[in-house]
Design an enzyme around this catalytic site. Structure first.
Site, PDB file in Angstrom:
ATOM      1  N   CYS A 123      76.796  48.263 -23.349  1.00  0.00           N
ATOM      2  CA  CYS A 123      77.553  49.070 -24.288  1.00  0.00           C
ATOM      3  C   CYS A 123      76.657  50.209 -24.752  1.00  0.00           C
ATOM      4  O   CYS A 123      75.547  50.374 -24.261  1.00  0.00           O
ATOM      5  CB  CYS A 123      78.031  48.224 -25.464  1.00  0.00           C
ATOM      6  SG  CYS A 123      76.741  47.212 -26.165  1.00  0.00           S
TER       7      CYS A 123
ATOM      8  N   LEU B 130      81.762  47.494 -24.429  1.00  0.00           N
ATOM      9  CA  LEU B 130      82.291  46.959 -23.179  1.00  0.00           C
ATOM     10  C   LEU B 130      82.375  45.454 -23.396  1.00  0.00           C
ATOM     11  O   LEU B 130      81.352  44.797 -23.581  1.00  0.00           O
ATOM     12  CB  LEU B 130      81.367  47.279 -22.001  1.00  0.00           C
ATOM     13  CG  LEU B 130      81.825  46.709 -20.645  1.00  0.00           C
ATOM     14  CD1 LEU B 130      83.098  47.384 -20.176  1.00  0.00           C
ATOM     15  CD2 LEU B 130      80.745  46.877 -19.590  1.00  0.00           C
TER      16      LEU B 130
ATOM     17  N   ASN C 110      72.600  46.182 -27.448  1.00  0.00           N
ATOM     18  CA  ASN C 110      73.185  46.362 -26.132  1.00  0.00           C
ATOM     19  C   ASN C 110      72.449  45.397 -25.220  1.00  0.00           C
ATOM     20  O   ASN C 110      71.237  45.490 -25.076  1.00  0.00           O
ATOM     21  CB  ASN C 110      72.969  47.827 -25.703  1.00  0.00           C
ATOM     22  CG  ASN C 110      73.160  48.066 -24.213  1.00  0.00           C
ATOM     23  OD1 ASN C 110      72.566  48.967 -23.646  1.00  0.00           O
ATOM     24  ND2 ASN C 110      73.979  47.283 -23.571  1.00  0.00           N
ATOM     25  N   GLY C 111      73.150  44.446 -24.639  1.00  0.00           N
ATOM     26  CA  GLY C 111      72.465  43.530 -23.739  1.00  0.00           C
ATOM     27  C   GLY C 111      73.155  42.193 -23.609  1.00  0.00           C
ATOM     28  O   GLY C 111      74.286  42.002 -24.061  1.00  0.00           O
TER      29      GLY C 111
ATOM     30  N   THR D 299      62.813  60.883  -6.156  1.00  0.00           N
ATOM     31  CA  THR D 299      63.348  59.716  -5.455  1.00  0.00           C
ATOM     32  C   THR D 299      64.451  59.033  -6.266  1.00  0.00           C
ATOM     33  O   THR D 299      65.405  58.494  -5.715  1.00  0.00           O
ATOM     34  CB  THR D 299      62.218  58.723  -5.082  1.00  0.00           C
ATOM     35  OG1 THR D 299      62.740  57.724  -4.214  1.00  0.00           O
ATOM     36  CG2 THR D 299      61.596  58.069  -6.284  1.00  0.00           C
TER      37      THR D 299
ATOM     38  N   ARG E 288      67.662  61.078  -5.603  1.00  0.00           N
ATOM     39  CA  ARG E 288      68.160  60.846  -4.232  1.00  0.00           C
ATOM     40  C   ARG E 288      68.884  59.506  -4.136  1.00  0.00           C
ATOM     41  O   ARG E 288      69.960  59.405  -3.554  1.00  0.00           O
ATOM     42  CB  ARG E 288      66.987  60.813  -3.254  1.00  0.00           C
ATOM     43  CG  ARG E 288      66.431  62.152  -2.876  1.00  0.00           C
ATOM     44  CD  ARG E 288      65.268  61.932  -1.920  1.00  0.00           C
ATOM     45  NE  ARG E 288      64.481  63.134  -1.747  1.00  0.00           N
ATOM     46  CZ  ARG E 288      63.248  63.137  -1.275  1.00  0.00           C
ATOM     47  NH1 ARG E 288      62.664  62.001  -0.936  1.00  0.00           N
ATOM     48  NH2 ARG E 288      62.583  64.266  -1.129  1.00  0.00           N
TER      49      ARG E 288
END
Length: 561
Positions: free
Chosen positions: A2, A50, A75-76, A337, A340
């Site tokens: 969240c 969420l 959050n977790g 990286t 990408r």
């Protein structure tokens, strides 16, 4: 998963400030709450939800009758919340896994509270009775957290930096937004006007230490000793346990599957555990690439072997290139990286959100860092140096792979779960003799592969498949994603700009046109914030000018064998 946001001591109108909280709305598509703290008119919380656990009482800031003076925004996921509740006889008011933080804090204080949590988290805990504010973040920073603190004690906190970029506050010197360090807690005194003063910042866990919550774990004590069979058995036990505990969800679980070793082990073990726990649906797996990419082919073979409901997402180089700016805006980094590899993950997450009902997404992040999986480890001068670099990579995950995995999934309201970063698994693996963990017989991650040999969990050719550079694996064998990017971005930056790159961007100056382009886009969205990234991700022990494995002389893609 969240979005959390909070201000302490704002001198500006809160209703204006709270528009900043909406910049992280993607993290919690199910509900939003904005709440002032009574008694402190200039303090407030914002929360995007969420809903994964406890649909009824899961809104935040979380407050319960027993501790009316405590406010929690986190959050977790706390995987051992149930076990801690039983162990200490806590009387819970809700089914929310985060409620255990309130009980632990009340009984043991902030330091022990944080160290007893088995899970991933970023939290803001307000104690109005003792006038304290606490911030904390899990060991690897799987859940993100940023803070802004001014000279006069105004504190703003958010899951992502974008929620702090437009906060206004009159100040003599501009305040820096900084990522909150993983594995740390910070304590602040709270004044009557809502301003704060930092009094303590300390580390509560480091990846090489056995976590404090181990003594209360439901898992049996592991056999000791470093003979190979014992070690391999322990690795399997800890890995299965890491996957099993992450099944905690009221929403559908799926898994990213690239066809590489790590995601294949996660997907296969997830399917196995889901059957044992009698989940009422087939696990969905998701791979992305162009139609003839090596990754797509390998993932298809694994999905058929494990019996998952498999989804393939095809994307063209043009679609990938079109997504780059959006991806950088979500990532909040200009690391080469990372960007990408994020494009494919961002596009597959978008597909999952729009076309399926899977919300909790398992992934193989953390394995390369833990098990010395990068190809450059073949060039390590000795096992001690290799082991030290493995720990360095683990500590920097929050700047690179974990950042990528969180932001690309959170951008589409999905929740990421990463079993390879389980505290007990990582502490155990990093405690093994250095010689056991190095590449063997020309194969990286030899010990991990060997631990799952002969079980028929995944096909043998996948178990022993060499590491594929993402930029090779995701695109056609004829032309890699890496090559597409170089060709396209060549025209986006001119030679004059490159010559002046180190003047234009003195911190981490870009060395290639691709890197220059990424930096331009980043500066457009996050001007003056280059310090969020301390350094580019680069291979060690070789003279590398590019992070891609395909540029290394020791790299041999599957197609070249």
């Amino acid at each position: 998963m969240c979005g959390i946001w909070a201000l302490f001591g704002s001198d500006e109108c809160l209703s204006v400030q709270c528009t900043s909280a909406m910049r992280i709305a993607h993290r919690g598509p199910d509900a939003f709450r904005f709440e002032n703290v009574n008694g402190f008119t200039n303090c407030c919380f914002g929360f995007h939800r969420l809903a994964i656990v406890d649909q009824l009482y899961g809104m935040q800031p979380l407050r319960i009758k027993k501790f009316p003076f405590l406010w929690l925004c986190y959050n977790g996921e706390i995987y051992n919340h149930d076990m801690l509740r039983k162990q200490f006889g806590f009387n819970h008011q809700t089914k929310v896994d985060g409620e255990v933080l309130l009980h632990l804090y009340d009984r043991f204080g902030i330091q022990q509270m944080a160290s007893l949590l088995d899970g991933v988290f970023a939290f803001i805990l307000l104690d109005t009775a003792n006038r304290k504010v606490f911030l904390g973040r899990d060991t690897y920073g799987v859940r993100p957290l940023f803070k802004l603190l001014t000279d006069d004690g105004f504190l703003a906190v958010c899951s992502e930096a974008k929620g702090l970029m437009h906060i206004t506050h009159p100040m003599a010197t501009p305040a820096n937004i900084v990522p909150f360090l993983p594995g740390h807690i910070e304590a602040f005194d709270l004044k009557q006007n809502g301003k704060v003063q930092s009094i303590k910042m300390e580390q509560f866990h480091c990846c090489t230490q056995e976590p404090a919550h181990t003594i209360y774990d439901t898992l049996e004590r592991l056999p000791s000793g470093f003979d190979e069979e014992t070690v391999k058995s322990n690795i399997r036990t800890l890995f299965e346990n890491a996957v099993r505990k992450r099944l905690m969800a009221h929403r559908r679980i799926g898994c990213l599957l690239s066809g590489g070793l790590d995601s294949s082990l996660v997907a296969a073990t997830l399917v196995k555990m889901a059957k044992e726990e009698e989940l009422q649906y087939t696990v969905q797996t998701f791979s992305i690439g162009s139609e003839d990419s090596p990754d797509i082919m390998a993932a298809r073979m694994v999905a058929a072997h494990i019996g998952s409901e498999h989804h393939e997402v095809n994307f063209t180089a043009e679609e990938g290139i079109q997504a780059i700016e959006e991806v950088i805006s979500h990532l909040e980094t200009y690391d080469i990286t990372t960007i990408r590899a994020s494009v494919g993950m961002y596009l597959v997450s978008k597909h999952i959100r729009e076309k399926t009902d899977s919300v909790v997404i398992f992934s193989g992040e953390g394995s390369d860092e833990l098990t010395q999986g990068y190809i450059y480890f073949h060039k390590a001068p000795n096992p001690k140096v290799a082991a030290e670099d493995s720990v360095r990579l683990m500590k920097e995950l929050y700047l690179f792979d974990v950042l990528r995995a969180d932001r690309t999934t959170a951008a589409h309201g999905l929740e990421l779960r990463v079993p390879f970063l389980d505290h007990r698994l990582t502490a155990y693996y990093l405690s093994l003799p250095e010689e056991m963990r190095t590449p063997k017989h020309g194969v990286e991650k030899h010990l991990l592969r060997d631990s799952f040999k002969g079980l028929n969990l995944i096909p043998d050719e996948i178990l022993w498949r060499r590491k594929e550079a993402f930029s090779d694996g995701v695109m056609s064998v004829k032309k890699s994603w890496y090559t597409f990017l170089q060709e396209h971005l060549e025209s986006m930056v001119n030679d004059d700009q490159m010559e002046k790159a180190s003047e234009t961007f003195p911190h981490n100056p870009p060395c290639t046109k691709e890197a220059y382009y990424y930096r331009q886009v980043f500066e457009k969205h996050y001007p003056g914030s280059a310090h969020w990234l301390s350094h580019y991700w680069m291979p060690r022990w070789i003279n590398a000018s590019d992070p891609s494995a395909r540029t290394l002389s020791i790299y041999k893609p599957d197609k070249d064998k």
